[in-house]
Design an enzyme around this catalytic site. Structure first.
Site, PDB file in Angstrom:
ATOM      1  N   ASP A  64       0.864  -1.185   0.000  1.00 34.01           N
ATOM      2  CA  ASP A  64       0.000   0.000   0.000  1.00 34.01           C
ATOM      3  C   ASP A  64       0.898   1.233   0.000  1.00 34.01           C
ATOM      4  OD1 ASP A  64      -2.073   1.761   0.100  1.00 34.01           O
ATOM      5  OD2 ASP A  64      -2.766   1.210   2.104  1.00 34.01           O
ATOM      6  N   ASN A 110      10.694  -6.522  -8.752  1.00 33.22           N
ATOM      7  CA  ASN A 110      10.156  -5.195  -9.026  1.00 33.22           C
ATOM      8  C   ASN A 110      11.287  -4.196  -9.197  1.00 33.22           C
ATOM      9  OD1 ASN A 110      10.195  -2.815  -6.898  1.00 33.22           O
ATOM     10  ND2 ASN A 110      10.208  -4.728  -5.717  1.00 33.22           N
ATOM     11  N   SER A 172      16.605  -0.116  -0.989  1.00 30.82           N
ATOM     12  CA  SER A 172      15.975  -0.451  -2.258  1.00 30.82           C
ATOM     13  C   SER A 172      17.025  -0.438  -3.362  1.00 30.82           C
ATOM     14  CB  SER A 172      14.873   0.549  -2.594  1.00 30.82           C
ATOM     15  OG  SER A 172      14.438   0.356  -3.932  1.00 30.82           O
ATOM     16  N   ASN A 174      16.366  -0.042  -6.471  1.00 30.15           N
ATOM     17  CA  ASN A 174      15.739   0.506  -7.669  1.00 30.15           C
ATOM     18  C   ASN A 174      15.867   2.016  -7.824  1.00 30.15           C
ATOM     19  OD1 ASN A 174      14.793  -2.096  -8.406  1.00 30.15           O
ATOM     20  ND2 ASN A 174      13.195  -1.893  -6.857  1.00 30.15           N
ATOM     21  N   THR A 175      16.551   2.668  -6.909  1.00 31.25           N
ATOM     22  CA  THR A 175      16.887   4.084  -7.048  1.00 31.25           C
ATOM     23  C   THR A 175      18.399   4.185  -7.090  1.00 31.25           C
ATOM     24  OG1 THR A 175      14.886   4.833  -5.903  1.00 31.25           O
ATOM     25  CG2 THR A 175      16.737   6.366  -5.994  1.00 31.25           C
ATOM     26  N   LYS A 210      15.932  -0.036   7.452  1.00 27.25           N
ATOM     27  CA  LYS A 210      15.752  -1.243   6.644  1.00 27.25           C
ATOM     28  C   LYS A 210      17.009  -1.484   5.818  1.00 27.25           C
ATOM     29  CE  LYS A 210      12.274  -3.615   3.868  1.00 27.25           C
ATOM     30  NZ  LYS A 210      10.899  -3.509   3.327  1.00 27.25           N
ATOM     31  N   ASN A 239      15.424  -6.016   2.941  1.00 25.33           N
ATOM     32  CA  ASN A 239      14.754  -5.615   1.713  1.00 25.33           C
ATOM     33  C   ASN A 239      14.956  -6.702   0.652  1.00 25.33           C
ATOM     34  OD1 ASN A 239      13.534  -3.936  -0.319  1.00 25.33           O
ATOM     35  ND2 ASN A 239      14.311  -2.122   0.730  1.00 25.33           N
ATOM     36  N   THR A 240      14.679  -6.380  -0.603  1.00 22.86           N
ATOM     37  CA  THR A 240      14.849  -7.323  -1.705  1.00 22.86           C
ATOM     38  C   THR A 240      16.325  -7.508  -2.043  1.00 22.86           C
ATOM     39  OG1 THR A 240      14.586  -5.523  -3.292  1.00 22.86           O
ATOM     40  CG2 THR A 240      12.613  -6.749  -2.680  1.00 22.86           C
ATOM     41  N   TYR A 310       4.839  -9.747   2.311  1.00 23.11           N
ATOM     42  CA  TYR A 310       4.182  -9.060   1.209  1.00 23.11           C
ATOM     43  C   TYR A 310       4.007 -10.013   0.025  1.00 23.11           C
ATOM     44  CZ  TYR A 310       3.833  -5.732  -2.790  1.00 23.11           C
ATOM     45  OH  TYR A 310       3.488  -5.072  -3.933  1.00 23.11           O
TER      46      TYR A 310
END
Length: 352
Positions: A64, A110, A172, A174-175, A210, A239-240, A310
């Site tokens: 979310d 993702n 993350s 992805n940034t 995290k 995290n991933t 998740y």
């Protein structure tokens, strides 16, 4: 899994993953999805950084992102929720497609890139949030920001009044260059700025960090020491991952962060190493690959005070939270633990 959930998942899995994600949030808000309400027991009730939880099973950030389904999620059997990540300015994230199901691996990749409506819109929704369970916000930084540390602090200053905890997300993949903020000097400076904002809040809230699973034991120990020195309330591990070991699905080579079942062992080892490094002085939240009560229990025994999930919902539906909580209660009872805290860390050596 109920017949309604099974049918709903069958439909969603025929759609593009990101479209399906959006529809799942709409279905939750529509009231079409049966929800169990509060799941608790004397064994499951616990505290996390001073926050009372009905049970230790939380929703991880990313599901979310924009805090649009808080009312429904509060009735879904979770003990706590984390929304976001939120950045100061709205941003569209990376180009689509950017979410991929790895069905054969019970996983997902993702590369969203912190797509979100921005802190002002998210803060407005958080003001109206339910107060029946702790809700936290994952703090992010804009991709184009010249000062990402300032971004984290700004989001906390804007939204901190409306949440029970916040998470500094420097893990993350992805940034671009975000994970560079996990380096000792950059991380210490970033956390100092965030904790200055926390100290100025009308009500101080716990701040978590995290971390990524792709860290060496020495790096994990160093981050643990920095977190303790900064006065953080705890650490979320993990995290991933950018690793792709042993995957079978056609989308296995897509760029981004891998979550789901293949992450379980890697993230649990990192959790145990962090538990050892911090010697129980910080509560830890175990996340990564949890798809069953047994796996949630393994995270707790590896050193976690609570867990988050998740990706498993992609394959098991929203009801998995309640099923894991009930199963965890039974496992604690089986092994003679009267509380979650009593079980925490009792199996850490198995993962070192």
């Amino acid at each position: 899994m109920s017949l309604v959930e099974r049918a709903g998942l069958a439909v969603l899995h025929r759609l593009d993953p990101e479209v399906a994600h959006g529809l799942s949030l709409r279905a939750l808000n529509s009231g079409l999805v049966p929800l169990p309400g509060v799941v608790t027991s004397p064994r499951l009730a616990c505290t996390l950084a001073g926050m009372p939880l009905a049970n230790p099973v939380g929703l991880a950030a990313g599901f979310d992102k924009n805090a649009t389904a808080l009312g429904a999620l509060a009735r879904a059997g979770f003990g706590f929720l984390e929304v976001g990540a939120a950045t100061p300015l709205p941003q569209p994230g990376n180009p689509k497609p950017r979410l991929f199901r790895l069905t054969e691996d019970r996983a997902a990749i993702n590369r969203f890139g912190f797509n979100n409506d921005g802190m002002e819109a998210i803060a407005a929704r958080l003001r109206l949030r339910p107060r029946t369970l702790p809700i936290g916000l994952n703090l992010g930084a804009n991709k184009t920001s010249p000062d990402r540390a300032a971004d984290f602090a700004q989001v906390l200053a804007t939204c901190g009044l409306h949440v029970d905890f916040a998470t500094v997300n420097v893990s993350s993949p992805n940034t671009e260059k975000l994970r560079d903020l996990q380096g000792p000097a950059a991380l210490a400076a970033l956390l100092a700025r965030v904790m200055e904002v926390q100290a100025a809040l009308e009500t101080k809230i716990p701040v978590f960090l995290k971390i990524a699973p792709d860290l060496t034991p020495d790096e994990i120990a160093e981050i643990g020491a920095i977190a303790l020195g900064a006065g953080l309330a705890g650490i979320i591990a993990t995290n991933t991952t950018v690793a792709r070991d042993g995957l079978k699905s056609a989308a296995r080579s897509e760029l981004g962060g891998l979550s789901g079942a293949p992450l379980f062992e890697k993230s649990t080892r990192a959790l145990a190493q962090l538990s050892l490094a911090t010697e129980g002085r910080l509560p830890l939240i175990g996340v990564g690959g949890i798809g069953s009560a047994e796996q949630a229990y393994a995270k707790i025994r590896a050193g976690a005070s609570a867990v988050q999930l998740y990706t498993a919902m992609v394959y098991e539906g929203i009801g998995i939270a309640a099923r894991i909580a009930h199963g965890l209660d039974a496992l604690l009872a089986r092994d003679g633990f009267s509380t979650v805290a009593a079980a925490s860390g009792t199996g850490r050596a198995d993962w070192l």
